[in-house]
Design a protein around this motif. Structure first.
Motif, short mmCIF file in Angstrom:
data_model
loop_
_atom_site.label_atom_id
_atom_site.label_comp_id
_atom_site.label_asym_id
_atom_site.label_seq_id
_atom_site.Cartn_x
_atom_site.Cartn_y
_atom_site.Cartn_z
N LEU A 54 -17.27 5.86 -2.63
CA LEU A 54 -16.58 6.07 -1.36
C LEU A 54 -15.29 5.27 -1.27
O LEU A 54 -15.26 4.08 -1.58
N LEU A 55 -14.25 5.94 -0.81
CA LEU A 55 -12.99 5.27 -0.47
C LEU A 55 -12.78 5.39 1.02
O LEU A 55 -12.93 6.48 1.60
N VAL A 56 -12.44 4.28 1.66
CA VAL A 56 -12.19 4.26 3.10
C VAL A 56 -10.85 3.58 3.36
O VAL A 56 -10.52 2.60 2.71
N THR A 57 -10.08 4.11 4.28
CA THR A 57 -8.82 3.47 4.64
C THR A 57 -9.11 2.26 5.53
O THR A 57 -10.12 2.20 6.22
N ASP A 58 -8.19 1.31 5.50
CA ASP A 58 -8.18 0.32 6.57
C ASP A 58 -7.80 1.06 7.84
O ASP A 58 -7.43 2.24 7.81
N LYS A 111 7.01 5.21 -1.90
CA LYS A 111 7.17 5.85 -0.59
C LYS A 111 5.99 5.64 0.34
O LYS A 111 6.19 5.39 1.54
N TYR A 112 4.77 5.73 -0.18
CA TYR A 112 3.61 5.73 0.69
C TYR A 112 2.69 4.53 0.42
O TYR A 112 2.51 4.14 -0.74
N PRO A 113 2.09 3.98 1.47
CA PRO A 113 1.09 2.93 1.28
C PRO A 113 -0.08 3.43 0.43
O PRO A 113 -0.36 4.64 0.39
N VAL A 114 -0.75 2.51 -0.21
CA VAL A 114 -1.88 2.85 -1.08
C VAL A 114 -2.93 3.67 -0.33
O VAL A 114 -3.55 4.57 -0.89
N SER A 115 -3.13 3.38 0.94
CA SER A 115 -4.18 4.03 1.72
C SER A 115 -4.01 5.54 1.84
O SER A 115 -4.98 6.24 2.10
N PHE A 116 -2.80 6.04 1.64
CA PHE A 116 -2.64 7.51 1.61
C PHE A 116 -1.68 7.95 0.51
O PHE A 116 -0.94 8.92 0.65
N SER A 117 -1.76 7.24 -0.61
CA SER A 117 -0.98 7.62 -1.78
C SER A 117 -1.84 8.45 -2.73
O SER A 117 -2.76 7.94 -3.37
N ARG A 118 -1.54 9.72 -2.82
CA ARG A 118 -2.30 10.59 -3.72
C ARG A 118 -2.17 10.12 -5.17
O ARG A 118 -3.15 10.15 -5.93
N ARG A 119 -0.99 9.69 -5.54
CA ARG A 119 -0.77 9.27 -6.91
C ARG A 119 -1.67 8.10 -7.28
O ARG A 119 -2.31 8.09 -8.35
N ILE A 120 -1.77 7.10 -6.41
CA ILE A 120 -2.58 5.92 -6.73
C ILE A 120 -4.07 6.24 -6.67
O ILE A 120 -4.84 5.83 -7.54
N VAL A 121 -4.48 6.99 -5.65
CA VAL A 121 -5.90 7.33 -5.53
C VAL A 121 -6.36 8.17 -6.71
O VAL A 121 -7.38 7.87 -7.35
N GLN A 122 -5.61 9.23 -7.02
CA GLN A 122 -6.06 10.16 -8.05
C GLN A 122 -5.81 9.65 -9.48
O GLN A 122 -6.66 9.80 -10.35
N PRO A 135 -12.25 -7.72 -9.78
CA PRO A 135 -13.42 -7.69 -8.89
C PRO A 135 -13.71 -6.29 -8.35
O PRO A 135 -14.88 -5.90 -8.24
N PHE A 136 -12.66 -5.52 -8.01
CA PHE A 136 -12.88 -4.15 -7.53
C PHE A 136 -13.57 -3.30 -8.59
O PHE A 136 -14.55 -2.60 -8.29
N GLN A 137 -13.09 -3.39 -9.83
CA GLN A 137 -13.64 -2.56 -10.89
C GLN A 137 -15.07 -2.98 -11.26
O GLN A 137 -15.97 -2.15 -11.36
N GLU A 138 -15.26 -4.27 -11.46
CA GLU A 138 -16.54 -4.73 -11.98
C GLU A 138 -17.66 -4.66 -10.94
O GLU A 138 -18.79 -4.29 -11.26
N ILE A 154 -7.42 5.09 -9.30
CA ILE A 154 -8.81 4.81 -8.92
C ILE A 154 -9.76 5.90 -9.43
O ILE A 154 -10.77 5.60 -10.07
N ARG A 155 -9.45 7.14 -9.13
CA ARG A 155 -10.32 8.23 -9.58
C ARG A 155 -10.11 8.54 -11.06
O ARG A 155 -11.07 8.92 -11.75
#
Length: 430
Positions: A357-361, A334-345, A309-312, A348-349
């Motif tokens: 747009l990406l927004v943290t909870d 180590k880090y939650p998804v909301s500030f994980s550079r590895r997962i974001v970059q 659902p997120f992708q589509e 997702i990116r």
């Protein structure tokens, strides 16, 4: 008599330890309800503890107890002084560099007057309106309040504020009754209708909600919830997340269909939606409002089901994506998804190619705040997250902004990089 003395001593040491812990965590978001009296109450209890220790403690227990109590007093006073200094430093900020950082923050508020200078100077990028802002008020009053802040931006030659809210429908309807309460999106599935009719119903639902929000000046709605409905009952300590009540369906295809039509309905009224809470909370038992949480579902299964659902929806709409505060250990232990550079970059990116747009909870939720607000703020910005939400305990904005400023000064954050990212992805709100 001896048992009574031992019990009293144990309770005394336990109380002292609790007060010391409180002093160390002064102004914790969980204690926001007593913010005005918190320091005075804590100091009063510590003074009473010092008096009791002086009166009843014997031998080496007396200097140890007095030392701990005095250390707690100093800790509380230092934390209070640091908080005041951060607020003063941020309020003194101005100029283009401060505006580049400020554009990444969405903040909640009690009194809009407290935001006027922040808005005028460009030290915030948006506001979050919720139940406390509509309680006992009319739509006209809220509309006028938002319009007044936007007028300050125009006069200062700044882009409009992003105005966000949490109007999902059902249990999470923060602006009701000013905005007509609608049933949860999942209720659209109760009627046995063909696929086209279901999409039309969801689109009409979104358009109705979008018109009501747009009339108030809202531009970004933190909805729809596209976490898949879990098969298990909520955990004992799940007080607020309650994905079982808020999810559309356990079926990724149905969730995508309803969420996409709903998001398009919102957009027809000029309001953008937000897909939440990536990476999907169906497999999370903990309540991230209060506790650290880990998602143990294998990434292969997430990619095949929960992430669809997120992708589509994101490829067929202008919806933002909200990042949850859960640790996905398979990708970043180590880090939650909301500030994980590895997962974001990388995910997702990178793999998805998502450039929206990406927004943290909310960063004042326990699962993020307990990692250290400063660390969470700097890491989220460095990871390429566009908007940092500080909603429930909005006073923490000053600490977060102060941390971001220090990170730029130390070279831990690249201001030109933040400026480029803001120009690319926040442009649609300008």
């Amino acid at each position: 008599m001896k048992l009574l003395r031992v019990t009293g001593a144990a309770l005394g040491w336990l109380t002292l330890a609790t007060l010391w812990f409180w002093a160390w965590h002064l102004k914790d978001p969980h204690l926001r309800f007593m913010r005005e009296a918190e320091l005075a109450l804590l100091l009063g209890l510590l003074v009473a503890g010092i008096a009791l220790a002086w009166r009843f403690a014997r031998g080496m227990a007396r200097p140890v107890a007095l030392g701990l109590a005095l250390a707690a007093v100093l800790t509380a006073l230092c934390n209070e002084a640091a908080s005041r200094q951060h607020r003063a430093n941020v309020q003194a900020m101005s100029g283009p560099a401060a505006q580049v950082l400020g554009a990444h923050f969405i903040v909640g508020y009690d009194d809009a007057n407290d935001l006027r200078e922040l808005a005028r100077k460009g030290l915030i990028g948006g506001i979050f309106v919720t139940g406390r802002n509509v309680r006992g008020r009319t739509a006209e009053q809220l509309r006028g309040e938002i319009a007044g802040l936007q007028a300050l931006r125009r006069e200062a030659g700044l882009p409009p504020l992003i105005v966000a809210t949490d109007q999902e429908g059902g249990a999470v309807s923060r602006l009701s009754p000013i905005v007509e309460r609608q049933p949860a999106l999942s209720t659209l599935l109760d009627a046995d209708v063909p696929g086209n009719a279901l999409s039309e119903r969801a689109r009409a639902y979104g358009a109705q909600q979008g018109r009501a929000l747009a009339a108030l000046g809202v531009t970004l709605n933190f909805s729809p919830v596209v976490d898949l409905r879990p098969s298990r009952a909520p955990g004992r300590w799940d007080f607020h997340t309650r994905i079982d009540e808020r999810a559309i369906s356990s079926d990724p295809a149905l969730t995508t269909q309803v969420a996409l039509a709903y998001a398009q309905g919102l957009e027809s009224a000029g309001v953008r939606g937000t897909l939440k809470h990536f990476p999907g909370l169906a497999g999370v038992a903990e309540d991230t409002h209060h506790f650290a949480a880990e998602l143990r579902t294998p990434v292969a299964r997430l990619a095949a089901r929960d992430w669809k659902p997120f992708q589509e929806v994101s490829t067929q709409s202008d919806a933002a994506i909200m990042l949850g505060h859960v640790i996905l250990a398979e990708l970043d232990a180590k880090y939650p998804v909301s500030f994980s550079r590895r997962i974001v970059q990388q995910v997702i990116r990178g793999e998805w190619g998502y450039q929206g747009l990406l927004v943290t909870d909310d960063l004042t939720m326990g699962a993020a705040y307990n990692h250290g607000l400063c660390d969470a703020t700097v890491r989220a910005l460095d990871a390429g997250v566009d908007l940092l939400l500080i909603a429930f305990d909005h006073d923490k904005y000053f600490d977060a902004m102060h941390c971001a400023q220090r990170a730029v000064q130390s070279g831990a954050l690249s201001l030109p990089m933040q400026e480029r990212r803001g120009a690319q992805r926040l442009q649609s709100f300008r």
